[in-house]
Enzyme design. Sequence first.
Site, PDB file in Angstrom:
ATOM      1  N   LYS A  21       0.941  -1.173  -0.212  1.00 20.63           N
ATOM      2  CA  LYS A  21      -0.014  -0.013  -0.095  1.00 20.63           C
ATOM      3  C   LYS A  21       1.169   1.037  -0.014  1.00 20.63           C
ATOM      4  O   LYS A  21       1.486   1.451   0.962  1.00 20.63           O
ATOM      5  CB  LYS A  21      -0.883   0.083   1.275  1.00 20.63           C
ATOM      6  CG  LYS A  21      -2.215   1.082   0.877  1.00 20.63           C
ATOM      7  CD  LYS A  21      -2.617   1.760   2.120  1.00 20.63           C
ATOM      8  CE  LYS A  21      -2.041   3.044   2.695  1.00 20.63           C
ATOM      9  NZ  LYS A  21      -1.825   3.932   1.848  1.00 20.63           N
TER      10      LYS A  21
ATOM     11  N   GLY B 253       6.513   4.812   8.459  1.00 19.92           N
ATOM     12  CA  GLY B 253       5.722   5.754   8.590  1.00 19.92           C
ATOM     13  C   GLY B 253       6.107   6.291  10.026  1.00 19.92           C
ATOM     14  O   GLY B 253       7.224   6.086  10.514  1.00 19.92           O
ATOM     15  N   SER B 254       5.092   7.233  10.339  1.00 22.41           N
ATOM     16  CA  SER B 254       5.172   7.820  11.637  1.00 22.41           C
ATOM     17  C   SER B 254       5.011   6.921  12.714  1.00 22.41           C
ATOM     18  O   SER B 254       4.552   5.930  12.958  1.00 22.41           O
ATOM     19  CB  SER B 254       4.018   8.802  11.827  1.00 22.41           C
ATOM     20  OG  SER B 254       2.695   8.304  11.742  1.00 22.41           O
ATOM     21  N   THR B 255       5.660   7.307  14.074  1.00 22.36           N
ATOM     22  CA  THR B 255       5.588   6.728  15.070  1.00 22.36           C
ATOM     23  C   THR B 255       4.147   6.542  15.518  1.00 22.36           C
ATOM     24  O   THR B 255       3.852   5.445  16.054  1.00 22.36           O
ATOM     25  CB  THR B 255       6.434   7.274  16.396  1.00 22.36           C
ATOM     26  OG1 THR B 255       7.864   7.295  15.659  1.00 22.36           O
ATOM     27  CG2 THR B 255       6.360   6.715  17.695  1.00 22.36           C
TER      28      THR B 255
ATOM     29  N   VAL C  51       1.440   6.273  13.861  1.00 21.81           N
ATOM     30  CA  VAL C  51       0.698   5.312  12.907  1.00 21.81           C
ATOM     31  C   VAL C  51       1.407   3.981  13.288  1.00 21.81           C
ATOM     32  O   VAL C  51       0.714   2.899  13.287  1.00 21.81           O
ATOM     33  CB  VAL C  51       0.660   5.544  11.590  1.00 21.81           C
ATOM     34  CG1 VAL C  51       0.126   4.508  10.759  1.00 21.81           C
ATOM     35  CG2 VAL C  51      -0.124   6.925  11.334  1.00 21.81           C
ATOM     36  N   GLY C  52       2.599   4.033  13.721  1.00 25.81           N
ATOM     37  CA  GLY C  52       3.390   2.537  13.880  1.00 25.81           C
ATOM     38  C   GLY C  52       2.661   2.007  15.109  1.00 25.81           C
ATOM     39  O   GLY C  52       2.573   0.791  15.388  1.00 25.81           O
TER      40      GLY C  52
ATOM     41  N   GLU D 172       9.538   0.769  10.981  1.00 23.06           N
ATOM     42  CA  GLU D 172      10.707   1.837  10.603  1.00 23.06           C
ATOM     43  C   GLU D 172       9.851   3.239  10.804  1.00 23.06           C
ATOM     44  O   GLU D 172       9.117   3.766   9.987  1.00 23.06           O
ATOM     45  CB  GLU D 172      10.986   1.763   9.079  1.00 23.06           C
ATOM     46  CG  GLU D 172      11.693   0.785   9.051  1.00 23.06           C
ATOM     47  CD  GLU D 172      12.976   0.255   9.498  1.00 23.06           C
ATOM     48  OE1 GLU D 172      13.433   1.197  10.048  1.00 23.06           O
ATOM     49  OE2 GLU D 172      13.611  -0.776   9.618  1.00 23.06           O
TER      50      GLU D 172
ATOM     51  N   CYS E 102      13.126  10.684   7.246  1.00 22.64           N
ATOM     52  CA  CYS E 102      13.178  10.068   8.594  1.00 22.64           C
ATOM     53  C   CYS E 102      14.590  10.288   9.418  1.00 22.64           C
ATOM     54  O   CYS E 102      14.605  10.662  10.693  1.00 22.64           O
ATOM     55  CB  CYS E 102      12.578   8.711   8.635  1.00 22.64           C
ATOM     56  SG  CYS E 102      13.839   7.786   7.547  1.00 22.64           S
TER      57      CYS E 102
ATOM     58  N   GLU F 269       9.351  15.816  15.500  1.00 18.40           N
ATOM     59  CA  GLU F 269       9.712  15.413  14.165  1.00 18.40           C
ATOM     60  C   GLU F 269       9.042  16.510  13.519  1.00 18.40           C
ATOM     61  O   GLU F 269       7.775  16.431  13.103  1.00 18.40           O
ATOM     62  CB  GLU F 269       9.621  14.158  13.845  1.00 18.40           C
ATOM     63  CG  GLU F 269      10.015  13.768  12.276  1.00 18.40           C
ATOM     64  CD  GLU F 269       9.615  12.518  11.848  1.00 18.40           C
ATOM     65  OE1 GLU F 269       8.588  12.194  12.211  1.00 18.40           O
ATOM     66  OE2 GLU F 269      10.786  11.599  11.333  1.00 18.40           O
TER      67      GLU F 269
HETATM   68  P1  NAD Z   1       2.201   8.070   8.171  1.00 17.98           P
HETATM   69  O1  NAD Z   1       2.453   7.302   9.191  1.00 17.98           O
HETATM   70  O2  NAD Z   1       1.225   9.230   8.240  1.00 17.98           O
HETATM   71  O3  NAD Z   1       1.792   7.262   6.978  1.00 17.98           O
HETATM   72  C1  NAD Z   1       2.558   6.181   6.509  1.00 17.98           C
HETATM   73  C2  NAD Z   1       1.919   5.013   5.669  1.00 17.98           C
HETATM   74  O4  NAD Z   1       0.905   4.651   6.537  1.00 17.98           O
HETATM   75  C3  NAD Z   1       0.810   5.561   4.693  1.00 17.98           C
HETATM   76  O5  NAD Z   1       0.980   4.703   3.296  1.00 17.98           O
HETATM   77  C4  NAD Z   1      -0.493   5.576   5.234  1.00 17.98           C
HETATM   78  O6  NAD Z   1      -1.613   5.880   4.198  1.00 17.98           O
HETATM   79  C5  NAD Z   1      -0.255   4.489   6.226  1.00 17.98           C
HETATM   80  N1  NAD Z   1      -1.347   4.730   7.065  1.00 17.98           N
HETATM   81  C6  NAD Z   1      -1.706   5.708   7.663  1.00 17.98           C
HETATM   82  N2  NAD Z   1      -2.719   5.387   8.946  1.00 17.98           N
HETATM   83  C7  NAD Z   1      -2.818   4.108   9.027  1.00 17.98           C
HETATM   84  C8  NAD Z   1      -3.514   3.348   9.655  1.00 17.98           C
HETATM   85  N3  NAD Z   1      -4.223   3.678  10.727  1.00 17.98           N
HETATM   86  N4  NAD Z   1      -3.459   1.869   9.475  1.00 17.98           N
HETATM   87  C9  NAD Z   1      -2.440   1.449   8.507  1.00 17.98           C
HETATM   88  N5  NAD Z   1      -1.606   2.554   7.672  1.00 17.98           N
HETATM   89  C10 NAD Z   1      -1.861   3.650   7.962  1.00 17.98           C
HETATM   90  O7  NAD Z   1       3.552   8.752   7.675  1.00 17.98           O
HETATM   91  P2  NAD Z   1       4.141   9.627   6.404  1.00 17.98           P
HETATM   92  O8  NAD Z   1       3.248  10.963   6.986  1.00 17.98           O
HETATM   93  O9  NAD Z   1       3.499   9.069   5.225  1.00 17.98           O
HETATM   94  O10 NAD Z   1       5.430   9.596   6.548  1.00 17.98           O
HETATM   95  C11 NAD Z   1       6.238  10.378   7.344  1.00 17.98           C
HETATM   96  C12 NAD Z   1       6.613   9.575   8.439  1.00 17.98           C
HETATM   97  O11 NAD Z   1       7.355   8.250   7.828  1.00 17.98           O
HETATM   98  C13 NAD Z   1       7.753  10.296   9.280  1.00 17.98           C
HETATM   99  O12 NAD Z   1       7.320  10.230  10.530  1.00 17.98           O
HETATM  100  C14 NAD Z   1       8.943   9.738   9.064  1.00 17.98           C
HETATM  101  O13 NAD Z   1       9.739   9.666  10.040  1.00 17.98           O
HETATM  102  C15 NAD Z   1       8.564   8.248   8.760  1.00 17.98           C
HETATM  103  N6  NAD Z   1       9.698   7.658   8.009  1.00 17.98           N
HETATM  104  C16 NAD Z   1      10.367   6.513   8.563  1.00 17.98           C
HETATM  105  C17 NAD Z   1      11.304   6.138   7.753  1.00 17.98           C
HETATM  106  C18 NAD Z   1      12.128   4.968   8.500  1.00 17.98           C
HETATM  107  O14 NAD Z   1      13.026   4.388   7.803  1.00 17.98           O
HETATM  108  N7  NAD Z   1      12.323   4.982   9.765  1.00 17.98           N
HETATM  109  C19 NAD Z   1      11.730   6.223   6.323  1.00 17.98           C
HETATM  110  C20 NAD Z   1      10.465   7.339   5.796  1.00 17.98           C
HETATM  111  C21 NAD Z   1       9.614   7.739   6.484  1.00 17.98           C
END
Ligand code: NAD
Length: 509
Positions: A200, A253-255, A257-258, A276, A310, A407
């Site tokens: 996705k 993605g973000s902490t 959503v993680g 990540e 990130c 962040e």
């Molecule tokens: P995000 O967490 O908003 O979204 C990431 C992904 O998760 C997207 O595909 C989104 O649609 C999906 N998502 C959102 N809500 C969800 C849910 N409830 N359940 C399942 N999936 C869901 O992050 P973003 O704004 O797209 O990206 C920025 C973040 O990603 C920053 O915090 C950045 O630090 C992090 N990031 C981390 C790394 C790493 O390797 N550690 C690399 C790149 C980005």
Amino acid sequence: MMNSSMNGGRSESVIIKKHEFPIPEIKFTKLFINGSFTDSVSGKTFETIDPRNGEVITTVAEGDKEDVDLAVKAARHAFDNGPWPRLPAAARRNIMLKYASLIEERIDELAALDALDGGKLLSFGKLADIPSCIEFLRFYAGAADKIHGRMLKMSSDHQGYILKEPIGVIGHIIPWNFPSQMFFIKVAPALAAGCTMVVKPAEQTPLSALYYAHLANLAGVPEGVLNVVTGYGSTAGAAITAHMDVDMVSFTGSTEVGRLVMQAAATSNLKALSLELGGKSPVIIFDDADIEKATDIALLAILFNKGEICMAGSRVLVQEGIYEKFEKRLAEKAKTWTVGDPFDPESRQGPQVDKKQFEKILRYIEHGKREGAKLIAGGNRCGDKGYYIEPTIFSDVEDDMLIAKDEIFGPVLSLMKFKSVEEAIKRANATRYGLAAGIVTNNIDTVNTVSRSVRAGLVWVNCYYAFDSNCPFGGYKMSGPGRDLGIEALEKYLQVKAVVTPIYNSPWL
Ligand code: NAD
């Protein structure tokens, strides 16, 4: 092209539009499930936006739970009954190598798609971003036939052996900041391991992922092995994380959503997780550093990919002996950093990915001003169209200010002064994150002490953003458990099975 130039302590932006840039043709906008492009079950679509001007590029199929169900069903069937996990590893390798070559033939077009959809520099895409995707595929293709177990001589009259088996159906959920690299950082090791998957992409940047689905098909990846469901996180993403037939979620993605991903895994089938997450990485610059080199490193660490990374070095700690000189030179350089159309080869920074991200960054900048940090460069939007922001530097930032803790994910740097090595370590670690760190010094004792004391998954000494297929990265603390790239990433898509047999007919049997 916009240049930030100094005007009485403030920066001001001048727009110089040289010419129009050709945009790529959009060829793929539907979900890719079981080897074919298809509309979503609901028939719904969503708009993807050009961050250079806020205009709609195209509409893309909006996948939801029903579409995820179909994609997981296809991936499950391909894993349980299909050829992919059962192929000789060399056959998987050959298909992955073909996949890499098909991408290589289209570097310019793919780089242009990410420039259009994500505001990423076309020049970077052509020279580094898309070529690194090709490298990831080739690296893991080369590893596919080198997955070995181990023999065990057991203390009873038995021998055992350890098999490394693919985990199964993987749900890859990726962010928008590196749409292509994130895709292959996840997909390449999982393919090599023999897994099947549903990807996705982020809703902001769906276009290149759909193109990669098409190329996988052309390369001969069997149907059902690689499915792509475009859509929103709270619907399509959440359906993947809660799915009972997904064996593992590999999330970037973000902490925040993680945490939701972990909860969904816990309340569904306890699927394996790789997370990540976010970062607030420190770059620590010591008195003996060369000012020119150190300011270049600090600027790159925050401005590369418009700060939407990130691992951004968003907290720069500078030792007191060189602080004033460093501060002055950094501000001078930030003001000559060119912000402009990502298709323009002279641009060093394109627009932020979307309106939401743009407004969030501007809010943090206003917060920094109110908190009393000293603004020494930038601080405003750039131009009056699109989502461009000036390279922004705050000096004399305190650890407890919001701009030092959160962040921001944009071109906003917090500069801080420290006295001793011990203080630098303590303050570098004073964050909930632990993704990366930078150290700039010529003193080997300082390098050894600091690199072993900083709680971060990747430490760069006298450089920043040096990546390679074989160099794993990932987080300590709330930057998340998981590693991408390197052999470590291949291992995470494998699970261990022990098989035990008697060596000869034991009297105990
Ligand atoms: P995000 O967490 O908003 O979204 C990431 C992904 O998760 C997207 O595909 C989104 O649609 C999906 N998502 C959102 N809500 C969800 C849910 N409830 N359940 C399942 N999936 C869901 O992050 P973003 O704004 O797209 O990206 C920025 C973040 O990603 C920053 O915090 C950045 O630090 C992090 N990031 C981390 C790394 C790493 O390797 N550690 C690399 C790149 C980005």
